[in-house]
Design a protein around this motif. Structure first.
Motif, PDB file in Angstrom:
ATOM      1  N   LYS A 216       1.135  -1.326   0.211  1.00 25.08           N
ATOM      2  CA  LYS A 216      -0.075   0.053  -0.088  1.00 25.08           C
ATOM      3  C   LYS A 216       1.082   1.374   0.035  1.00 25.08           C
ATOM      4  O   LYS A 216       1.719   1.274   0.943  1.00 25.08           O
ATOM      5  N   THR A 217       0.688   2.081  -0.943  1.00 24.68           N
ATOM      6  CA  THR A 217       1.462   3.418  -0.905  1.00 24.68           C
ATOM      7  C   THR A 217       0.571   4.491  -1.057  1.00 24.68           C
ATOM      8  O   THR A 217      -0.474   4.584  -1.925  1.00 24.68           O
ATOM      9  N   VAL A 218       0.669   5.636  -0.177  1.00 22.57           N
ATOM     10  CA  VAL A 218      -0.092   6.636   0.121  1.00 22.57           C
ATOM     11  C   VAL A 218       0.656   7.984   0.038  1.00 22.57           C
ATOM     12  O   VAL A 218       1.650   7.972  -0.119  1.00 22.57           O
ATOM     13  N   ARG A 219      -0.299   8.863  -0.259  1.00 20.44           N
ATOM     14  CA  ARG A 219       0.119  10.318  -0.234  1.00 20.44           C
ATOM     15  C   ARG A 219       0.288  10.914   1.190  1.00 20.44           C
ATOM     16  O   ARG A 219      -0.127  10.364   2.013  1.00 20.44           O
ATOM     17  N   ASN A 220       1.319  11.979   1.085  1.00 20.23           N
ATOM     18  CA  ASN A 220       1.326  12.566   2.425  1.00 20.23           C
ATOM     19  C   ASN A 220       0.712  13.968   2.255  1.00 20.23           C
ATOM     20  O   ASN A 220       1.137  14.817   1.309  1.00 20.23           O
ATOM     21  N   PRO A 221      -0.149  14.413   3.218  1.00 20.97           N
ATOM     22  CA  PRO A 221      -0.911  15.462   2.940  1.00 20.97           C
ATOM     23  C   PRO A 221      -0.208  16.607   3.175  1.00 20.97           C
ATOM     24  O   PRO A 221      -0.514  17.945   2.842  1.00 20.97           O
ATOM     25  N   GLN A 222       1.044  16.716   3.679  1.00 22.37           N
ATOM     26  CA  GLN A 222       1.957  17.605   3.821  1.00 22.37           C
ATOM     27  C   GLN A 222       3.165  17.984   2.884  1.00 22.37           C
ATOM     28  O   GLN A 222       3.621  18.982   2.865  1.00 22.37           O
ATOM     29  N   CYS A 223       2.810  17.097   1.987  1.00 22.79           N
ATOM     30  CA  CYS A 223       3.871  17.275   0.650  1.00 22.79           C
ATOM     31  C   CYS A 223       3.174  17.934  -0.546  1.00 22.79           C
ATOM     32  O   CYS A 223       2.038  17.524  -0.561  1.00 22.79           O
ATOM     33  N   GLY A 224       3.766  18.510  -1.227  1.00 21.47           N
ATOM     34  CA  GLY A 224       3.307  19.191  -2.385  1.00 21.47           C
ATOM     35  C   GLY A 224       2.926  18.286  -3.505  1.00 21.47           C
ATOM     36  O   GLY A 224       2.399  18.568  -4.913  1.00 21.47           O
ATOM     37  N   MET A 225       3.426  16.952  -3.556  1.00 20.84           N
ATOM     38  CA  MET A 225       3.560  16.129  -4.512  1.00 20.84           C
ATOM     39  C   MET A 225       2.313  15.455  -4.737  1.00 20.84           C
ATOM     40  O   MET A 225       1.468  15.089  -3.812  1.00 20.84           O
ATOM     41  N   SER A 226       1.572  15.123  -5.876  1.00 19.70           N
ATOM     42  CA  SER A 226       0.221  14.594  -6.132  1.00 19.70           C
ATOM     43  C   SER A 226       0.019  13.141  -6.020  1.00 19.70           C
ATOM     44  O   SER A 226      -0.855  12.485  -5.778  1.00 19.70           O
ATOM     45  N   ALA A 227       1.500  12.538  -6.127  1.00 18.55           N
ATOM     46  CA  ALA A 227       1.727  10.923  -6.116  1.00 18.55           C
ATOM     47  C   ALA A 227       2.154  10.406  -4.382  1.00 18.55           C
ATOM     48  O   ALA A 227       2.437  11.276  -3.814  1.00 18.55           O
ATOM     49  N   ALA A 228       1.993   9.324  -4.533  1.00 20.56           N
ATOM     50  CA  ALA A 228       2.296   8.577  -3.114  1.00 20.56           C
ATOM     51  C   ALA A 228       3.768   8.890  -2.899  1.00 20.56           C
ATOM     52  O   ALA A 228       4.420   8.530  -3.462  1.00 20.56           O
ATOM     53  N   THR A 229       4.015   9.031  -1.687  1.00 17.66           N
ATOM     54  CA  THR A 229       5.442   9.240  -1.012  1.00 17.66           C
ATOM     55  C   THR A 229       5.452   8.242   0.140  1.00 17.66           C
ATOM     56  O   THR A 229       6.611   8.635   0.855  1.00 17.66           O
ATOM     57  N   LYS A 230       4.676   7.597   0.866  1.00 22.63           N
ATOM     58  CA  LYS A 230       4.872   6.497   1.759  1.00 22.63           C
ATOM     59  C   LYS A 230       4.354   5.282   1.252  1.00 22.63           C
ATOM     60  O   LYS A 230       3.369   5.120   0.592  1.00 22.63           O
ATOM     61  N   THR A 231       5.086   4.200   1.865  1.00 24.69           N
ATOM     62  CA  THR A 231       4.760   2.886   1.425  1.00 24.69           C
ATOM     63  C   THR A 231       4.962   1.896   2.351  1.00 24.69           C
ATOM     64  O   THR A 231       6.062   1.950   3.061  1.00 24.69           O
ATOM     65  N   SER A 232       4.201   0.830   2.581  1.00 24.08           N
ATOM     66  CA  SER A 232       4.381  -0.393   3.270  1.00 24.08           C
ATOM     67  C   SER A 232       4.157  -1.576   2.338  1.00 24.08           C
ATOM     68  O   SER A 232       3.143  -1.672   1.634  1.00 24.08           O
ATOM     69  N   MET A 233       5.067  -2.387   2.427  1.00 18.98           N
ATOM     70  CA  MET A 233       5.367  -3.486   1.365  1.00 18.98           C
ATOM     71  C   MET A 233       5.648  -4.549   1.973  1.00 18.98           C
ATOM     72  O   MET A 233       6.829  -4.748   2.839  1.00 18.98           O
ATOM     73  N   ILE A 234       5.215  -5.697   1.778  1.00 17.79           N
ATOM     74  CA  ILE A 234       5.523  -7.253   2.352  1.00 17.79           C
ATOM     75  C   ILE A 234       5.746  -7.880   1.065  1.00 17.79           C
ATOM     76  O   ILE A 234       4.886  -8.131   0.183  1.00 17.79           O
ATOM     77  N   LEU A 235       7.058  -8.545   0.869  1.00 23.05           N
ATOM     78  CA  LEU A 235       7.490  -9.603  -0.080  1.00 23.05           C
ATOM     79  C   LEU A 235       7.363 -11.007   0.434  1.00 23.05           C
ATOM     80  O   LEU A 235       7.746 -11.218   1.535  1.00 23.05           O
ATOM     81  N   ASP A 236       6.573 -11.749  -0.502  1.00 20.68           N
ATOM     82  CA  ASP A 236       6.416 -13.135  -0.052  1.00 20.68           C
ATOM     83  C   ASP A 236       7.442 -14.032  -0.446  1.00 20.68           C
ATOM     84  O   ASP A 236       7.363 -14.351  -1.563  1.00 20.68           O
ATOM     85  N   TYR A 237       8.120 -14.423   0.434  1.00 20.83           N
ATOM     86  CA  TYR A 237       9.178 -15.548   0.345  1.00 20.83           C
ATOM     87  C   TYR A 237       8.866 -16.813   1.132  1.00 20.83           C
ATOM     88  O   TYR A 237       9.933 -17.696   1.556  1.00 20.83           O
ATOM     89  N   GLY A 238       7.579 -16.968   1.304  1.00 21.23           N
ATOM     90  CA  GLY A 238       7.237 -18.240   2.109  1.00 21.23           C
ATOM     91  C   GLY A 238       7.140 -18.085   3.523  1.00 21.23           C
ATOM     92  O   GLY A 238       7.162 -17.052   3.827  1.00 21.23           O
TER      93      GLY A 238
END
Length: 363
Positions: A216-238
């Motif tokens: 899940k990647t989300v925007r930062n309301p304090q950042c002027g960028m329109s795209a997401a700048t925060k990410t949580s990621m889990i990679l599945d290796y079993g």
């Protein structure tokens, strides 16, 4: 723990001349300083903004990069016409420009592309097809693999310190002034594509491709960028490995910032800190530490150099050594880089689809 030479980056015996396409900030701050330090000769620099490459090349002392005057050009075509027959092309431009530049390079040329390999998986497919069609020996500049502290971490693991690896954690909690990169102002994809892609590629270098990814990647309301700048990621290796990437580029509380990759195994743990991201752009030195299970405390390993700029000599050195035949593999070649892009695309798909719905029975 570190045997002599184990943490050294790849380096050619006889460096070929480099032609750099792009004269932006990353070239000035990382490419040129790294090549100067490594002794890699630069023959020319080109940029489409009139006079930009000439101004940059004029500021380089002839003794710094091979002893010859570095030429500056206002177009890729001019630089290609000037380039020596054995030149290696360093394409340091935004990802959106790669498909327009690669067809202008000589058939069979050696090329180092700035990451990412296009802005979408379809662009990555087109780049891969173009590299195959034109016989390019092409790699993507995933230079974190060659950061001095990462080479040291890999040497520690090779020496057996970790035992059986069962955990990789990447955590970046810092403040990134995205406005420094004007070409990203309207980018629809930002954090994963332009930053966490480094960690995704690094993890692939240790464990190969995962079974899947949850993100899940989300925007930062304090950042002027329109795209997401925060990410949580889990990679599945079993079921026996935890692999996570957690990034927050909006944390402007300097005392609690962090930037590290940590490996844990049955025998011990290794932690490397990417200092360049702390209090950016001021930065701090990179560090490397390890702990042996059953003993007290962490021990520091001396690190010679930082991710920026030193790792850039590693990615270019790997390509130079490969094309001269002194090494047999090109770790960040375009075929492997495409797989990193496929994993990035899967992370965005996961983020768009959302998590599992919570089912609550009616009372």
């Amino acid at each position: 723990m570190l045997a002599a030479g184990e943490s050294a980056p790849p380096k050619p015996k006889h460096p070929r001349p480099i032609v750099i396409l792009g004269a932006g900030g990353i070239v000035q701050a990382a490419h040129l300083p790294a090549y100067t330090k490594a002794g890699f000769p630069v023959a020319a620099i080109a940029d489409i903004l009139p006079g930009k490459a000439q101004r940059l090349s004029a500021a380089i002392p002839p003794s710094a990069l091979g002893g010859d005057v570095v030429r500056g050009f206002d177009s890729v075509e001019e630089a290609v016409r000037f380039s020596p027959a054995n030149a290696v092309f360093d394409v340091a431009v935004p990802a959106s420009q790669l498909l327009g530049i690669l067809p202008l390079l000589p058939q069979g040329a050696a090329v180092l592309m700035q990451k990412p390999m296009g802005e979408t998986l379809q662009e990555a497919k087109n780049i891969r097809a173009l590299c195959r069609k034109r016989g390019l020996t092409a790699a993507v500049n995933f230079q974190l693999r060659y950061a001095p502290n990462h080479l040291g971490a890999a040497a520690l693991a090779k020496a057996g310190l970790l035992g059986e690896l069962n955990d990789i954690e990447v955590q970046v909690r810092t403040y990134t002034p995205w406005e420094l990169w004007t070409f990203l102002a309207k980018a629809p994809r930002l954090e994963i594509l332009y930053h966490s892609i480094h960690y995704v590629d690094l993890i692939r270098s240790w464990l190969g491709n995962p079974r899947g990814v949850y993100a899940k990647t989300v925007r930062n309301p304090q950042c002027g960028m329109s795209a997401a700048t925060k990410t949580s990621m889990i990679l599945d290796y079993g079921d026996s490995k935890r692999v996570v990437v957690l990034t927050n580029h909006g944390h402007d509380f300097s005392e609690t910032q962090c930037s590290y990759v940590q490996w844990e195994g049955t025998g011990g743990a290794i932690r490397m800190e990417m200092g360049v991201l702390l209090d950016y752009p001021t930065g701090k030195p990179d560090t490397l530490r390890y702990a042996v299970r059953g003993t007290a405390g962490w021990k520091s390993v001396p690190v010679s150099g930082n991710w920026f700029p030193d790792a850039f000599a590693g990615s270019m050195g790997a390509l130079l050594a490969y094309v001269e035949g002194s090494v047999a593999e090109l770790p960040t070649g375009f075929e492997s880089a495409y797989e990193t892009m496929a994993l990035v695309e899967a992370a965005y798909r996961s983020s768009d689809r959302g998590g599992e719905m919570i089912l609550v029975e009616e009372r």
